[in-house]
Each structure stands twice: as structure tokens, then as C-alpha cells.
Scaffold this active site. Structure first.
Site, PDB file in Angstrom:
ATOM      1  N   LYS A  68     -18.370 -16.225   3.618  1.00  0.00           N
ATOM      2  CA  LYS A  68     -19.829 -16.146   3.770  1.00  0.00           C
ATOM      3  C   LYS A  68     -20.546 -15.475   2.614  1.00  0.00           C
ATOM      4  CE  LYS A  68     -20.013 -16.100   8.766  1.00  0.00           C
ATOM      5  NZ  LYS A  68     -20.353 -15.300   9.942  1.00  0.00           N
TER       6      LYS A  68
ATOM      7  N   GLY B 167     -13.014  -3.683   1.407  1.00  0.00           N
ATOM      8  CA  GLY B 167     -14.404  -3.215   1.480  1.00  0.00           C
ATOM      9  C   GLY B 167     -14.763  -2.303   0.321  1.00  0.00           C
TER      10      GLY B 167
ATOM     11  N   GLY C  81      -9.185  -8.310   0.545  1.00  0.00           N
ATOM     12  CA  GLY C  81      -8.012  -8.679   1.339  1.00  0.00           C
ATOM     13  C   GLY C  81      -7.538 -10.116   1.189  1.00  0.00           C
TER      14      GLY C  81
ATOM     15  N   ARG D   3       0.827  -1.222   0.000  1.00  0.00           N
ATOM     16  CA  ARG D   3       0.000   0.000   0.000  1.00  0.00           C
ATOM     17  C   ARG D   3       0.856   1.265   0.000  1.00  0.00           C
ATOM     18  NH1 ARG D   3      -5.379  -1.104   3.697  1.00  0.00           N
ATOM     19  NH2 ARG D   3      -6.502  -2.188   2.042  1.00  0.00           N
TER      20      ARG D   3
HETATM   21  P1  AMP Z   1     -13.769 -13.507   2.804  1.00  0.00           P
HETATM   22  O1  AMP Z   1     -13.138 -12.500   3.717  1.00  0.00           O
HETATM   23  O2  AMP Z   1     -15.240 -13.564   2.890  1.00  0.00           O
HETATM   24  O3  AMP Z   1     -13.261 -13.411   1.402  1.00  0.00           O
HETATM   25  O4  AMP Z   1     -13.332 -14.923   3.351  1.00  0.00           O
HETATM   26  C1  AMP Z   1     -12.022 -15.369   3.373  1.00  0.00           C
HETATM   27  C2  AMP Z   1     -11.939 -16.534   4.304  1.00  0.00           C
HETATM   28  O5  AMP Z   1     -12.795 -17.561   3.837  1.00  0.00           O
HETATM   29  C3  AMP Z   1     -10.563 -17.136   4.411  1.00  0.00           C
HETATM   30  O6  AMP Z   1     -10.077 -16.927   5.700  1.00  0.00           O
HETATM   31  C4  AMP Z   1     -10.794 -18.622   4.136  1.00  0.00           C
HETATM   32  O7  AMP Z   1     -10.119 -19.461   5.025  1.00  0.00           O
HETATM   33  C5  AMP Z   1     -12.292 -18.754   4.343  1.00  0.00           C
HETATM   34  N1  AMP Z   1     -12.843 -19.911   3.609  1.00  0.00           N
HETATM   35  C6  AMP Z   1     -12.679 -20.218   2.314  1.00  0.00           C
HETATM   36  N2  AMP Z   1     -13.290 -21.380   2.011  1.00  0.00           N
HETATM   37  C7  AMP Z   1     -13.863 -21.818   3.148  1.00  0.00           C
HETATM   38  C8  AMP Z   1     -14.620 -22.968   3.487  1.00  0.00           C
HETATM   39  N3  AMP Z   1     -14.919 -23.897   2.586  1.00  0.00           N
HETATM   40  N4  AMP Z   1     -15.058 -23.068   4.763  1.00  0.00           N
HETATM   41  C9  AMP Z   1     -14.768 -22.141   5.679  1.00  0.00           C
HETATM   42  N5  AMP Z   1     -14.049 -21.033   5.436  1.00  0.00           N
HETATM   43  C10 AMP Z   1     -13.597 -20.882   4.172  1.00  0.00           C
END
Ligand code: AMP
Length: 413
Positions: free
Chosen positions: A216, A393, A370, A40
């Protein structure tokens, strides 16, 4: 297309000797006072060097972390603002790293507004750089306080936003301060980010494909809803895929599922069909009973995830399916890893997607958010894409079609 003025639209002669306030995003990861990734900071060098070449006096302002959450007591200052100080969130180490990268002195002042800062600005010579202390040490920053915003840009001639990653925040330094300076323009980094994203979203070369993963559905709902109007294909992996598989009636064992979003997932799938957007979901899943590198794993089809296991990565058949869906793409946007990439055992799906992207030269490829960026860095695959956004974000809000206050406040072309 990008209709905001940038520093390149200003006559370089008119910048000479001017006090230029640049909002940057130096919210860099630190461990024990040591910066562990300075991307950054590096990304702001073109703007700083350009302003130096023009002979401007450069005043850099940033936040670092969330002092509000850690601070026990805010003390009232002589100006009537409320300030706290947390040594581990000081920008002093950033000033030293920036000096190292610029190969010249960077001045640092341990405050953000007030007489000390005004004095430091007054003694700046043309081309010199001054970094202010963490703007979020002041409570008024996140409250978007008008008096504080005015104090930030007191005697400032030009306001520059080069902090794409913070542009979704309506804070004093990212938004309101720009209103109190006649000239408020975009820096090189902001301009670069927006140009890539607008190219991908407003006039995408087709087919336009969104790869979305991560933990999620809830965090990406608005992105999915907006991209349904733009994309030709959506590939869903990561934890969020299991809510969709469950919505289709499959048993996903102990996989991450947001029960309250199952109906929404059904709605998204239906809407995609109506809009002729092809949605790809995992056809196999690498499962384990715990988040651990030593966990026993079991690769199954999406229909056979054991009751006592959870899916932690896409399997090889899914990676192949996604590859075929990607090969003819004209535009690819990627947010979110395909699995729990932090653990070796569940990194292959994300790695395979990155390897596929490296094999698609014709497509414009943009990654943001991120964790997707962290995954690419971990895998040493940064070169697989054309643009890695500095925004998390802000990147998601842009994809969701929202207006970012830090951008809308700038002068129109
Ligand atoms: P996000 O910030 O929503 O992009 O989520 C990233 C996070 O999702 C990372 O820390 C991954 O470890 C987690 N992740 C990816 N695939 C899975 C999965 N199948 N089950 C649980 N967590 C996951």
C-alpha cells in the site's frame, strides 16, 4: 554523521566487571516453539562478544511478539507492576539458540525485573551472559512507565541499545530506561545500521535511487514525501503502483487501489516533477483474477489491465525499464517487493530487480523492511546487496526522516 556514543567510544578497561544492560531485538519468527530464522540473534553477536572480551557482565533484554494482544489477564506483581505470561512468547528458546551460536552457556531468568532478576545479575561472573524474559509480558513496557524503566536498570552501570528494529518505539526498555543510566551508548549493530542509512541519505553517491513496492501507498507515504527531497529517481512497483497508475487516469481493473490516496499520488507525481526527481511506474503488469499459484495469468501493458483482473507483479518490460534506470546508480535503497512474491507465479519481478542489483557493483545497496528482506532470503539473493537492515518499521521511519527515540536518547559523542 552519527553523533551518538557507541560502546567502541568507551575505554574497554572501564567496562570490565560492569553490569551492562543491552536492549536487543530478538523478535524472531517462531513456529511451535522453534526459531525459523535467527538472523536477528546472529546480528547481535559482535556486541555480545565485544562486551565479553572486555569482561563485562552482560544482561540482555528483548521483547517477542505482542503479548498485550493475546493476554487475557495481567496479574499484579509484588512490585506493583502488571504481568502476564504466554508460553509461546517466552524467550527461553532464544536463550538456547544464543548459547548454541556463542558456543557457551547463556543464563536465562523467567522474569524481567525484581528480586529474582537482581539475584541472577548479582551472581553473574565477568564475561557471562544472562537473557531476561520477554519484557512485554509487563504492561508497563509499552506504556513507557517510569517506575518500570527504573526497575529494569536498577544497579546497571551501562545501557546499550543494539535493537535498531525497535528504536522507533518509545517504550520503557527502548527509551526511558536509557535516561536512568549515566552511560547510554549504541551497540555495534545499531551503529552499523545507522552508518549505512546515514551514508545513503545524508551524503548519497549519485544518482540516488529509491525502489519502493509492497502492498500500500498509505504505509509508505511519509517515506515518499521525504525521499522526494533526496533521491534522483524513484521506481514504484508492487501493489502501490496501481494507485499511481489510476491517478494518471488508467483503468487498473481489480488491482489494489487506495481510492482515498489518488489525489495524494497526483500530488507526489507533481512534486517529483518540480523537484526534478524522475519517477518510474510499471509499463506492463502480470495480472490474475485471484491470489493463487493456479490462477490463469495475463500479461498486459499498463493501459490494458482487464476489468476482472488485478495486477500482481510487474512484467518483464518494467523489470527491464527499472534495470536501465538502476545501472548507473551510486546509491540504491529498496523497500517492498515488486509483486506478490509469496506465490511462485508473481515472484519474477522481485527476482529480476534482485538480479539487477547483483550487477551494479559501484552502488551502495541497502534493503530494509520485513517483506523485502523475506523476498531476498526466499530468492537466495542476500548477497546482491551491501546491507540488509534488521528494521521494518524503524527502517521506514528513518527513511521518512523521523528521529528515532531509542537513538536520540543515547549519549552524544
Ligand atoms: P509491504 O509490507 O507494504 O512492503 O507489503 C508487502 C506485501 O505486498 C507482500 O505481502 C506482497 O504480497 C504484497 N504485494 C506486492 N505486490 C502486490 C500487488 N501487486 N498486489 C497486492 N499485493 C501486493
Amino acid at each position: 554523521m552519527f553523533n551518538k556514543k557507541s560502546i567502541r567510544d568507551l575505554n574497554p578497561e572501564s567496562i570490565k566487571g560492569k553490569k551492562v544492560f543491552v536492549r536487543v531485538d530478538y523478535n524472531v519468527p517462531m513456529e511451535n516453539g522453534v526459531i525459523i530464522n535467527d538472523k536477528r540473534i546472529q546480528e547481535t553477536l559482535p556486541t555480545i562478544k565485544y562486551l565479553q572480551d572486555c569482561g563485562a557482565k552482560i544482561i540482555l533484554c528483548s521483547h517477542l511478539g505482542r503479548p498485550q494482544k493475546k493476554c487475557k489477564e495481567f496479574k499484579k506483581t509484588s512490585l506493583g507492576f502488571y504481568r502476564c505470561y504466554i508460553e509461546s512468547l517466552s524467550l527461553a528458546p532464544v536463550a538456547r539458540r544464543l548459547a548454541h551460536l556463542l558456543k557457551e552457556e547463556v543464563k536465562f531468568v523467567d522474569d524481567t525485573v525484581g528480586p529474582k532478576v537482581e539475584n541472577a545479575i548479582d551472581t553473574l561472573k565477568d564475561g557471562e551472559v544472562l537473557l531476561l524474559e520477554n519484557v512485554r509480558f509487563y504492561k508497563e513496557e509499552t506504556e513507557c512507565n517510569e517506575k518500570f524503566a527504573k526497575a529494569l536498570v536498577k544497579n546497571i552501570d551501562i545501557y546499550v541499545n543494539d535493537a535498531f528494529a525497535t528504536s522507533h518505539r518509545k517504550h520503557a526498555s527502548t527509551y526511558l530506561a536509557a535516561k536512568f543510566v549515566d552511560i547510554a551508548v549504541a551497540g555495534h549493530l545499531l551503529e552499523k545500521e545507522i552508518k549505512y542509512l546515514e551514508k545513503a541519505l545524508k551524503k548519497p553517491a549519485r544518482p540516488m535511487v529509491l525502489i519502493i513496492g509492497g502492498a500500500k501507498v498509505s504505509g509508505k507515504l511519509e517515506v515518499l514525501e521525504n525521499i522526494l527531497n533526496i533521491a534522483d529517481k524513484i521506481l514504484i512497483g508492487g501493489g502501490m503502483a496501481y494507485t499511481f497508475l489510476k491517478a494518471l487516469g488508467y483503468n487498473v481493473g481489480k488491482s489494489l487501489v487506495e481510492e482515498e490516496l489518488i489525489d495524494t499520488a497526483k500530488k507526489i507525481l507533481k512534486e517529483a516533477e518540480e523537484k526534478n526527481v524522475k519517477v518510474y511506474l510499471p509499463v506492463d503488469s502480470l495480472n490474475a483474477s485471484e491470489f493463487s499459484n493456479s490462477a490463469q495469468t495475463k500479461l498486459t501493458t499498463y493501459k490494458e489491465i482487464p476489468d476482472n483482473m488485478m495486477g500482481l507483479d510487474i512484467g518483464p518490460a518494467t523489470a527491464e525499464l527499472f534495470k536501465v534506470a538502476l545501472l548507473d546508480a551510486g546509491t540504491i535503497l529498496w523497500n517492498g517487493p515488486m509483486g506478490v512474491f509469496e506465490l511462485d507465479k508473481f515472484r519474477q519481478g522481485t527476482l529480476k530487480i534482485a538480479q539487477t542489483l547483483a550487477q551494479i557493483p559501484q552502488a551502495l545497496k541497502i534493503v530494509g523492511g520485513g517483506d523485502s528482506v523475506a523476498a531476498l532470503e526466499l530468492l537466495n539473493m542476500e548477497n546482491a546487496v551491501d546491507h540488509i537492515s534488521t528494521g521494518g518499521g524503524a527502517f521506514l521511519e528513518f527513511l521518512a526522516g523521523k528521529e528515532l527515540p531509542g537513538i536520540s536518547v543515547l549519549n552524544d559523542k
